[in-house]
Design an enzyme around this catalytic site. Structure first.
Site: not given
Lengths: 223, 215
Positions: B97, B199, B201
């Site tokens: 990002c 993202h 994660e």
């Protein structure tokens, strides 16, 4: 930075508030949504009225907003409550207890973005088992006030989240694939004591009711 | 050892944008060190154990890193000399990002306004790290996209419906066209430098794992 906490009285919002304080932020006000819809996609409902007593014991002002709890419409009520917090307490950011729910977090992110507020999700993506262990380690006394996923049943209501419960839940979550932190609505909680409280609550009354198939909730009255 | 670079101006955002990545590495027993971007020194960059670098993202309201790109000059032009500089220039980097925006801007890219919040599906046209060409669900949280011809685009999202032009960051002029797509996954055409606007994660942890182990 002055922060408003989206507060339900359960473990996620209370632990997030505590983390924000531990990181040096000011807990300026709590914001609670009282939803008439027990199936709300956004808001926790069991024992929600007890947040008034939790706010008093933390000595943090509380903003309450009622909502019918209709999908998406309830977001307008949340926005109204946050606007009140901006006007009355000059908050600069919001803290949520979101862990995995993109549904909840992205909607709150959009409201914060619209209102030019920071949005903090201190539990975001946190490992569920590690999280439950941290609650105990940091002296959070939390009990279950709602269950809605088989094989959890009404016998779990009132159980404290302790090592024994975590071991039991670990076995259940492996077999039945439920979220061990209960964020998918598998279970709801109420915090009786934590480092933010001046003293522990006692339960003076409780009422258990069935809210559907494999679904029960416990309304508490504490003092 | 993986160097994780934290770009969050607000301390509390560490828990949301950095710790989830540390947790992924810890679970896989991958050694890492985390450092705030303004505190990076030659000591971290010259660490002989350093294998790869991850630059994390930050919140929607936090654009402080965009005003401090000088702290990332080492990515393109290491001030170190000789073998150390050459070695650092070859370390794989993954920008997430805001991290992807930094990588693109350091190599001369352009930042365009493009707010995207929530989960969407994007098409990977070619294999990107361990992602085979396919449709993937990803989580987005950003105000800006980046365009840079030094990077190859592996996946993109359609621009937001109803928008015909893109405003340049800190610039009143507008660029773009109806056909414009938002790069969501990019790789530098020469260097092992990767960027994802989404993202990983959140919902795509395996991408971070793969980058650390194989990328």
């Amino acid at each position: 930075m002055k922060l408003g906490i989206l507060f339900s009285g359960g473990k996620d919002s209370t632990y997030s508030a505590w983390l924000a304080k531990e990181f040096g932020y000011e807990l300026t006000c709590l914001i609670s949504i009282f939803s008439k819809n027990p199936e709300s996609y956004m808001f926790h409902t069991p024992s929600i009225k007890q947040v008034k007593k939790q706010a008093q014991i933390m000595e943090i002002p509380l903003i309450i907003q009622k909502t019918k709890g209709e999908k998406e419409e309830e977001l307008k009520d949340l926005e109204k409550a946050i606007q009140k917090a901006i006007k009355k307490y000059k908050i600069e950011g919001i803290v949520t207890g979101a862990i995995q729910s993109i549904y909840q977090s992205s909607r709150i992110q959009k409201i914060c973005d619209k209102l030019n507020l920071e949005c903090f999700n201190p539990l975001w993506q946190k490992n569920e088992e590690e999280y439950l262990a941290e609650l105990i380690q940091n002296k959070f006394k939390t009990i279950l006030t709602g269950v809605s996923a088989y094989p959890l049943d009404e016998s779990f209501l009132g159980k404290e989240i302790n090592s024994e419960f975590i071991n039991e839940l670990k076995k259940i979550s492996q077999k039945y694939k439920i979220n061990p932190a209960g964020e998918g609505g598998e279970f709801e909680t109420f915090v009786l004591n934590c480092p933010l409280f001046k003293k522990e609550f006692n339960i003076i009354n409780k009422r258990i009711s069935s809210t559907g198939e494999n679904s029960w909730k416990m309304e508490l009255e504490v003092e | 050892m993986i160097l994780i670079i934290n770009i969050c101006e607000e301390r509390l955002h560490y828990l949301e944008f950095v710790k989830p990545i540390e947790d992924i590495l810890r679970k896989e027993k991958i050694e890492y060190q985390t450092i705030y971007y303004k505190k990076i020194t030659d000591k971290e960059l010259l660490n002989k154990k350093l294998e790869k670098i991850i630059i994390c993202g930050t919140s929607l309201k936090d654009n402080e890193y965009l005003e401090n790109l000088d702290y990332f000059k080492w990515i393109k032009l290491p001030k170190l000399k000789g073998a150390a500089a050459s070695s650092l220039g070859e370390k794989p980097i993954l920008g997430i990002c805001g991290g992807m925006q930094i990588l693109s801007l350091i190599f001369g890219g352009v930042l365009v306004e493009n707010k995207e919040i929530g989960q969407i599906k994007i098409q990977f046209e070619k294999k990107f790290l361990n992602f085979e060409p396919s449709l993937k669900e990803v989580y987005l949280l950003h105000n800006y996209a980046v365009i840079n011809n030094e990077f190859e685009v592996f996946a993109s999202s359609e621009r937001l419906r109803g928008r015909e032009k893109f405003k340049l960051y800190n610039n009143p002029c507008e660029v773009g066209s109806k056909e414009f797509k938002i790069p969501q996954a990019i790789k530098h055409k020469i260097k092992p430098i990767y960027g994802v606007l989404f993202h990983p994660e959140v919902r795509n942890k395996e991408l971070i794992n793969y980058f650390c182990k194989e990328g």
